[in-house]
Design an enzyme around this catalytic site. Structure first.
Site, PDB file in Angstrom:
ATOM      1  N   GLY A  16       0.797  -1.515   0.096  1.00 15.77           N
ATOM      2  CA  GLY A  16       0.387  -0.266   0.042  1.00 15.77           C
ATOM      3  C   GLY A  16       0.722   1.093  -0.185  1.00 15.77           C
ATOM      4  O   GLY A  16       2.459   0.774   0.117  1.00 15.77           O
ATOM      5  N   VAL A  64      -3.070 -10.581   7.461  1.00 11.31           N
ATOM      6  CA  VAL A  64      -3.251 -10.190   9.453  1.00 11.31           C
ATOM      7  C   VAL A  64      -3.955 -10.604   9.969  1.00 11.31           C
ATOM      8  O   VAL A  64      -4.289 -10.159  11.639  1.00 11.31           O
ATOM      9  CB  VAL A  64      -2.450  -8.666   9.215  1.00 11.31           C
ATOM     10  CG1 VAL A  64      -1.284  -8.698   8.475  1.00 11.31           C
ATOM     11  CG2 VAL A  64      -2.994  -7.514   8.998  1.00 11.31           C
ATOM     12  N   ASN A  90       1.850  -1.953   9.960  1.00 10.88           N
ATOM     13  CA  ASN A  90       0.895  -1.288   9.051  1.00 10.88           C
ATOM     14  C   ASN A  90      -0.038  -1.478   8.442  1.00 10.88           C
ATOM     15  O   ASN A  90      -0.823  -0.318   8.160  1.00 10.88           O
ATOM     16  CB  ASN A  90       2.495  -0.528   7.994  1.00 10.88           C
ATOM     17  CG  ASN A  90       1.929   0.295   7.048  1.00 10.88           C
ATOM     18  OD1 ASN A  90       1.517   1.484   6.934  1.00 10.88           O
ATOM     19  ND2 ASN A  90       1.390  -0.834   5.928  1.00 10.88           N
ATOM     20  N   ALA A  91      -0.344  -2.620   7.933  1.00  9.16           N
ATOM     21  CA  ALA A  91      -1.196  -2.918   7.100  1.00  9.16           C
ATOM     22  C   ALA A  91      -2.316  -2.727   7.974  1.00  9.16           C
ATOM     23  O   ALA A  91      -2.541  -2.540   9.710  1.00  9.16           O
ATOM     24  CB  ALA A  91      -1.499  -4.364   7.280  1.00  9.16           C
ATOM     25  N   ILE A  93      -7.660  -0.638   7.898  1.00  7.09           N
ATOM     26  CA  ILE A  93      -8.488  -0.808   6.846  1.00  7.09           C
ATOM     27  C   ILE A  93      -9.267   0.433   7.286  1.00  7.09           C
ATOM     28  O   ILE A  93      -9.185   0.771   8.431  1.00  7.09           O
ATOM     29  CB  ILE A  93      -8.857  -1.934   6.571  1.00  7.09           C
ATOM     30  CG1 ILE A  93      -9.575  -2.696   7.269  1.00  7.09           C
ATOM     31  CG2 ILE A  93      -8.504  -2.404   5.664  1.00  7.09           C
ATOM     32  CD1 ILE A  93     -11.220  -2.960   7.400  1.00  7.09           C
ATOM     33  N   THR A  94      -9.990   1.149   6.390  1.00  7.30           N
ATOM     34  CA  THR A  94     -11.391   1.965   7.090  1.00  7.30           C
ATOM     35  C   THR A  94     -12.377   1.662   6.942  1.00  7.30           C
ATOM     36  O   THR A  94     -12.529   0.914   5.261  1.00  7.30           O
ATOM     37  CB  THR A  94     -11.195   3.061   7.061  1.00  7.30           C
ATOM     38  OG1 THR A  94     -11.155   3.680   5.191  1.00  7.30           O
ATOM     39  CG2 THR A  94     -10.337   4.174   7.076  1.00  7.30           C
ATOM     40  N   TYR A 155     -12.715   2.945  13.321  1.00  8.99           N
ATOM     41  CA  TYR A 155     -11.202   3.197  13.532  1.00  8.99           C
ATOM     42  C   TYR A 155     -10.502   4.083  13.931  1.00  8.99           C
ATOM     43  O   TYR A 155      -9.746   3.571  15.138  1.00  8.99           O
ATOM     44  CB  TYR A 155     -11.182   3.808  11.609  1.00  8.99           C
ATOM     45  CG  TYR A 155      -9.782   4.113  11.428  1.00  8.99           C
ATOM     46  CD1 TYR A 155      -9.550   3.795  10.647  1.00  8.99           C
ATOM     47  CD2 TYR A 155      -9.365   5.271  11.304  1.00  8.99           C
ATOM     48  CE1 TYR A 155      -8.006   3.683   9.859  1.00  8.99           C
ATOM     49  CE2 TYR A 155      -8.273   6.252  10.676  1.00  8.99           C
ATOM     50  CZ  TYR A 155      -6.935   4.687   9.697  1.00  8.99           C
ATOM     51  OH  TYR A 155      -6.290   4.921  10.171  1.00  8.99           O
ATOM     52  N   ILE A 188      -2.388  11.626   4.550  1.00 11.37           N
ATOM     53  CA  ILE A 188      -1.438  11.019   3.634  1.00 11.37           C
ATOM     54  C   ILE A 188      -2.098  10.595   2.396  1.00 11.37           C
ATOM     55  O   ILE A 188      -2.887  10.551   2.358  1.00 11.37           O
ATOM     56  CB  ILE A 188      -0.761  10.023   4.019  1.00 11.37           C
ATOM     57  CG1 ILE A 188       0.474  10.634   5.818  1.00 11.37           C
ATOM     58  CG2 ILE A 188       0.674   9.694   3.484  1.00 11.37           C
ATOM     59  CD1 ILE A 188       0.921  11.561   5.711  1.00 11.37           C
TER      60      ILE A 188
HETATM   61  P1  NDP Z   1      -3.145   1.533   1.633  1.00 14.41           P
HETATM   62  O1  NDP Z   1      -4.490   1.093   1.748  1.00 14.41           O
HETATM   63  O2  NDP Z   1      -3.036   1.739   0.583  1.00 14.41           O
HETATM   64  O3  NDP Z   1      -2.439   0.175   2.603  1.00 14.41           O
HETATM   65  C1  NDP Z   1      -3.331  -0.815   3.315  1.00 14.41           C
HETATM   66  C2  NDP Z   1      -1.802  -1.753   3.030  1.00 14.41           C
HETATM   67  O4  NDP Z   1      -2.934  -2.853   4.105  1.00 14.41           O
HETATM   68  C3  NDP Z   1      -2.270  -2.754   1.785  1.00 14.41           C
HETATM   69  O5  NDP Z   1      -1.201  -3.142   1.394  1.00 14.41           O
HETATM   70  C4  NDP Z   1      -3.007  -4.137   1.981  1.00 14.41           C
HETATM   71  O6  NDP Z   1      -3.352  -4.877   1.244  1.00 14.41           O
HETATM   72  C5  NDP Z   1      -2.421  -4.206   3.420  1.00 14.41           C
HETATM   73  N1  NDP Z   1      -4.190  -4.557   4.349  1.00 14.41           N
HETATM   74  C6  NDP Z   1      -5.197  -4.572   4.131  1.00 14.41           C
HETATM   75  N2  NDP Z   1      -5.844  -5.437   5.320  1.00 14.41           N
HETATM   76  C7  NDP Z   1      -4.810  -6.100   4.923  1.00 14.41           C
HETATM   77  C8  NDP Z   1      -5.297  -7.598   5.369  1.00 14.41           C
HETATM   78  N3  NDP Z   1      -6.554  -8.113   6.236  1.00 14.41           N
HETATM   79  N4  NDP Z   1      -4.273  -8.811   5.706  1.00 14.41           N
HETATM   80  C9  NDP Z   1      -2.515  -7.988   5.104  1.00 14.41           C
HETATM   81  N5  NDP Z   1      -2.604  -6.913   4.286  1.00 14.41           N
HETATM   82  C10 NDP Z   1      -3.855  -5.812   4.534  1.00 14.41           C
HETATM   83  O7  NDP Z   1      -3.484   2.232   2.950  1.00 14.41           O
HETATM   84  P2  NDP Z   1      -2.419   3.464   3.451  1.00 14.41           P
HETATM   85  O8  NDP Z   1      -0.799   2.800   2.843  1.00 14.41           O
HETATM   86  O9  NDP Z   1      -2.803   4.560   2.887  1.00 14.41           O
HETATM   87  O10 NDP Z   1      -2.398   3.220   5.085  1.00 14.41           O
HETATM   88  C11 NDP Z   1      -1.336   2.257   5.894  1.00 14.41           C
HETATM   89  C12 NDP Z   1      -1.846   2.410   7.439  1.00 14.41           C
HETATM   90  O11 NDP Z   1      -1.474   3.864   7.286  1.00 14.41           O
HETATM   91  C13 NDP Z   1      -3.164   1.975   7.456  1.00 14.41           C
HETATM   92  O12 NDP Z   1      -2.885   1.315   9.287  1.00 14.41           O
HETATM   93  C14 NDP Z   1      -3.539   3.129   7.970  1.00 14.41           C
HETATM   94  O13 NDP Z   1      -4.690   3.141   8.513  1.00 14.41           O
HETATM   95  C15 NDP Z   1      -2.534   4.570   8.575  1.00 14.41           C
HETATM   96  N6  NDP Z   1      -2.581   5.269   7.981  1.00 14.41           N
HETATM   97  C16 NDP Z   1      -3.511   5.917   6.756  1.00 14.41           C
HETATM   98  C17 NDP Z   1      -2.935   7.210   6.476  1.00 14.41           C
HETATM   99  C18 NDP Z   1      -3.589   8.336   5.633  1.00 14.41           C
HETATM  100  O14 NDP Z   1      -3.122   9.158   5.524  1.00 14.41           O
HETATM  101  N7  NDP Z   1      -3.537   7.218   4.345  1.00 14.41           N
HETATM  102  C19 NDP Z   1      -3.395   8.350   7.465  1.00 14.41           C
HETATM  103  C20 NDP Z   1      -2.894   7.996   8.714  1.00 14.41           C
HETATM  104  C21 NDP Z   1      -3.180   6.385   8.921  1.00 14.41           C
HETATM  105  P3  NDP Z   1      -4.237  -4.969  -0.234  1.00 14.41           P
HETATM  106  O15 NDP Z   1      -3.492  -3.853  -1.185  1.00 14.41           O
HETATM  107  O16 NDP Z   1      -3.752  -6.535  -0.264  1.00 14.41           O
HETATM  108  O17 NDP Z   1      -5.632  -5.085   1.277  1.00 14.41           O
END
Ligand code: NDP
Length: 248
Positions: A16, A64, A90-91, A93-94, A155, A188
């Site tokens: 991600g 995860v 880091n993984a 979702i919302t 969340y 972000i």
């Molecule tokens: P993305 O949606 O771009 O990436 C999330 C990642 O988590 C993906 O690689 C996804 O894989 C993986 N993932 C989700 N669910 C699972 C699961 N059950 N098992 C394994 N992998 C999983 O999100 P961001 O990069 O934006 O966010 C990363 C982190 O930062 C998160 O925890 C988010 O809450 C936090 N965050 C983000 C903010 C932002 O503004 N973007 C702000 C504050 C915090 P797949 O694609 O295969 O589902």
């Protein structure tokens, strides 16, 4: 940049936005980096892309929210690369919705992926780190876990809970050379945020004193520092990087 030569790092959700930047930052600092995926096609395409930039990141299939799958993944990472020194949870979702309309499915999905994952992954690496006398665990929470956010009871509960986990575990392993910290990013410019309708996104930006969204690379640089030797005195802390949106 930190020197992480010889260190093995596992970053969950590395395909991600923020996770990918963290993987690249740690690899550029010399660490061997692994991440997990759910979607094989997406992960393989991403792996190729970062390889073209000069970084060899290993990818492993694991959800995860599945304890056994995490255990199997970690065994495989350690068999392929060696004992894990750095873990970035880091993984995440919302699944937003006003509380009066919040469904049990949305609530459970966020708790399983954002909170249970901390146990499912960390449980399998923390003992090894403690025995070897060095480790870095960084949990990626959110500004919304610090300040609350309408429409995100699930969340924000999960992200605020993450910091409780950080503080307790940090106390348990501090004498073993293992630090545990939370990083709380503001908004972000990743897919998660770019999926928010433009007018709402512009309202969000208007509420950020630096007047822009953050960059994944900025969060990754902070994580990279927390993995370094120089950050050994930082533990149990919640590091904010949010453009001034929330000051605590
Ligand atoms: P993305 O949606 O771009 O990436 C999330 C990642 O988590 C993906 O690689 C996804 O894989 C993986 N993932 C989700 N669910 C699972 C699961 N059950 N098992 C394994 N992998 C999983 O999100 P961001 O990069 O934006 O966010 C990363 C982190 O930062 C998160 O925890 C988010 O809450 C936090 N965050 C983000 C903010 C932002 O503004 N973007 C702000 C504050 C915090 P797949 O694609 O295969 O589902």
């Amino acid at each position: 940049m930190s020197n992480l030569e010889g260190k093995i790092a596992l970053v969950t959700g590395g395909t991600g936005g923020i996770g990918a930047a963290i993987c690249v930052n740690l690899a550029a600092a010399g660490a061997k980096v692994a991440t997990n995926y759910r979607n094989k096609e997406k992960a393989e395409a991403w792996q190729k892309e970062v390889k073209a930039q000069g970084y060899d990141i290993m990818i492993y299939q694991a959800d995860v929210s599945d304890y056994d799958a995490c255990e199997a993944m970690i065994k495989q990472v350690e068999a392929d690369l060696g004992p894990i020194d750095i873990l970035v949870n880091n993984a995440g979702i919302t699944k937003d919705g006003m509380f009066k309309k919040m469904t049990k499915d949305k609530w459970d999905a966020v708790m399983k992926i954002n909170v249970d994952s901390l146990f499912n992954v960390t449980r399998h690496v923390v003992e090894g780190m403690s025995e070897r006398g060095w480790g870095r665990i960084i949990n990626i929470a959110s500004v919304n876990g610090q300040k609350g956010q309408m429409g995100q009871t699930n969340y924000t509960t999960s992200k605020a809970g993450m910091h409780g986990f950080t503080k307790s575990l940090a106390q348990e392993v501090a004498r073993k050379g293992v630090t545990v910290n939370t990083v709380s990013p503001g908004y972000i410019a990743t897919e998660m945020v770019m999926a928010v309708p433009e007018d709402i996104r512009n309202q969000i930006i208007a509420g950020i004193p630096v007047n822009r969204l953050g960059k994944s690379e900025e969060i990754a640089a902070l994580v990279g520092f927390l993995c370094s030797e120089e950050a050994g005195f930082a533990t149990g802390a919640d590091f904010s990087m949010n453009g001034g949106q929330h000051m605590s």
